[in-house]
Design a protein around this motif. Sequence first.
Motif, PDB file in Angstrom:
ATOM      1  N   GLN A 120       5.297  10.294   1.950  1.00 20.46           N
ATOM      2  CA  GLN A 120       5.552   9.056   1.233  1.00 20.46           C
ATOM      3  C   GLN A 120       5.838   7.909   2.195  1.00 20.46           C
ATOM      4  OE1 GLN A 120       8.799  10.091  -1.331  1.00 20.46           O
ATOM      5  NE2 GLN A 120       7.412  10.376  -3.039  1.00 20.46           N
ATOM      6  N   TYR A 121       5.170   6.787   1.975  1.00 20.88           N
ATOM      7  CA  TYR A 121       5.486   5.564   2.690  1.00 20.88           C
ATOM      8  C   TYR A 121       4.908   4.390   1.924  1.00 20.88           C
ATOM      9  CZ  TYR A 121       0.693   5.469   4.465  1.00 20.88           C
ATOM     10  OH  TYR A 121      -0.668   5.431   4.561  1.00 20.88           O
ATOM     11  N   ARG A 155      10.053   4.070   4.020  1.00 19.51           N
ATOM     12  CA  ARG A 155      10.025   5.437   3.494  1.00 19.51           C
ATOM     13  C   ARG A 155      11.228   5.606   2.577  1.00 19.51           C
ATOM     14  NH1 ARG A 155      11.773   9.030   8.709  1.00 19.51           N
ATOM     15  NH2 ARG A 155      13.880   8.215   8.810  1.00 19.51           N
ATOM     16  N   PRO A 156      11.068   6.416   1.519  1.00 17.47           N
ATOM     17  CA  PRO A 156      12.185   6.616   0.589  1.00 17.47           C
ATOM     18  C   PRO A 156      13.297   7.434   1.232  1.00 17.47           C
ATOM     19  CG  PRO A 156      10.314   7.953  -0.061  1.00 17.47           C
ATOM     20  CD  PRO A 156       9.864   7.119   1.100  1.00 17.47           C
ATOM     21  N   VAL A 157      14.521   7.144   0.823  1.00 22.07           N
ATOM     22  CA  VAL A 157      15.666   7.912   1.318  1.00 22.07           C
ATOM     23  C   VAL A 157      16.357   8.669   0.189  1.00 22.07           C
ATOM     24  CG1 VAL A 157      16.082   6.473   3.337  1.00 22.07           C
ATOM     25  CG2 VAL A 157      17.198   5.902   1.174  1.00 22.07           C
ATOM     26  N   ASP A 158      15.792   8.584  -1.030  1.00 21.01           N
ATOM     27  CA  ASP A 158      16.316   9.356  -2.153  1.00 21.01           C
ATOM     28  C   ASP A 158      15.157  10.010  -2.896  1.00 21.01           C
ATOM     29  OD1 ASP A 158      15.194   7.189  -3.443  1.00 21.01           O
ATOM     30  OD2 ASP A 158      16.913   6.823  -4.739  1.00 21.01           O
ATOM     31  N   ASP A 159      15.459  10.983  -3.718  1.00 25.23           N
ATOM     32  CA  ASP A 159      14.418  11.740  -4.413  1.00 25.23           C
ATOM     33  C   ASP A 159      13.643  10.912  -5.431  1.00 25.23           C
ATOM     34  OD1 ASP A 159      15.001  14.021  -2.976  1.00 25.23           O
ATOM     35  OD2 ASP A 159      16.365  14.823  -4.500  1.00 25.23           O
ATOM     36  N   GLN A 160      14.235   9.870  -5.960  1.00 27.12           N
ATOM     37  CA  GLN A 160      13.575   9.041  -6.969  1.00 27.12           C
ATOM     38  C   GLN A 160      12.699   7.949  -6.350  1.00 27.12           C
ATOM     39  OE1 GLN A 160      17.063   9.508  -7.029  1.00 27.12           O
ATOM     40  NE2 GLN A 160      16.768  11.296  -8.333  1.00 27.12           N
ATOM     41  N   MET A 177       0.893  -1.156   0.000  1.00 29.20           N
ATOM     42  CA  MET A 177       0.000   0.000   0.000  1.00 29.20           C
ATOM     43  C   MET A 177       0.929   1.203   0.000  1.00 29.20           C
ATOM     44  SD  MET A 177      -3.114  -0.933   2.586  1.00 29.20           S
ATOM     45  CE  MET A 177      -2.198  -0.368   3.984  1.00 29.20           C
ATOM     46  N   CYS A 178       0.795   2.053  -1.012  1.00 26.05           N
ATOM     47  CA  CYS A 178       1.744   3.150  -1.200  1.00 26.05           C
ATOM     48  C   CYS A 178       1.055   4.495  -1.050  1.00 26.05           C
ATOM     49  CB  CYS A 178       2.373   3.056  -2.584  1.00 26.05           C
ATOM     50  SG  CYS A 178       3.153   1.470  -2.889  1.00 26.05           S
ATOM     51  N   ARG A 179       1.663   5.346  -0.310  1.00 30.69           N
ATOM     52  CA  ARG A 179       1.160   6.711  -0.103  1.00 30.69           C
ATOM     53  C   ARG A 179       2.115   7.670  -0.805  1.00 30.69           C
ATOM     54  NH1 ARG A 179      -2.926   9.774   2.782  1.00 30.69           N
ATOM     55  NH2 ARG A 179      -2.116  11.864   2.597  1.00 30.69           N
TER      56      ARG A 179
END
Length: 105
Positions: free
Chosen positions: A37-38, A53-58, A30-32
Motif C-alpha cells: 500500500q502507498y 503509507r498507511p500506519v493503521d489497518d483502516q 495514485m494509490c496502490r
Amino acid sequence: GTNCCLPGNKGKTPKYTLSAGDRIERGEWMCRPDPLQYAFGLLASLGTAHLLRPVDDQGEMCEAIWTAENHGSAVPPSGHKLELQHDGRLVLRDHIHGEQWQVGC
C-alpha cells in the motif's frame, strides 16, 4: 474512489503509473492497494508532493515516507499540479511562478 489515507482527497486508483503528458492535481493521489500500500500525489491543502503509507489497518492515518524538497530550503516546494514531461522529467508547477521542482532525466 479511495481516499488514499486522506479524507477529502481524490484517488486515481487503479492508476499506478503516469505516461508522458499525464498529471496529478492538488488533492489527487495514485494509490496502490494491498499488498504494497502507498499513495503518491499532492496534498490538497498545501500542494506539496509526497509518497505516503498507511500506519493503521483502516488506511485512515498515513505517514510520509518521502517529500519533494528543494536543496537549501526548509520549506517543501508547492504547486497546483505534477506533470510528467515528454523528456522524462516529473515537474511540479504553480500558477504564478511556473516550475517549482523537478526530478528526472
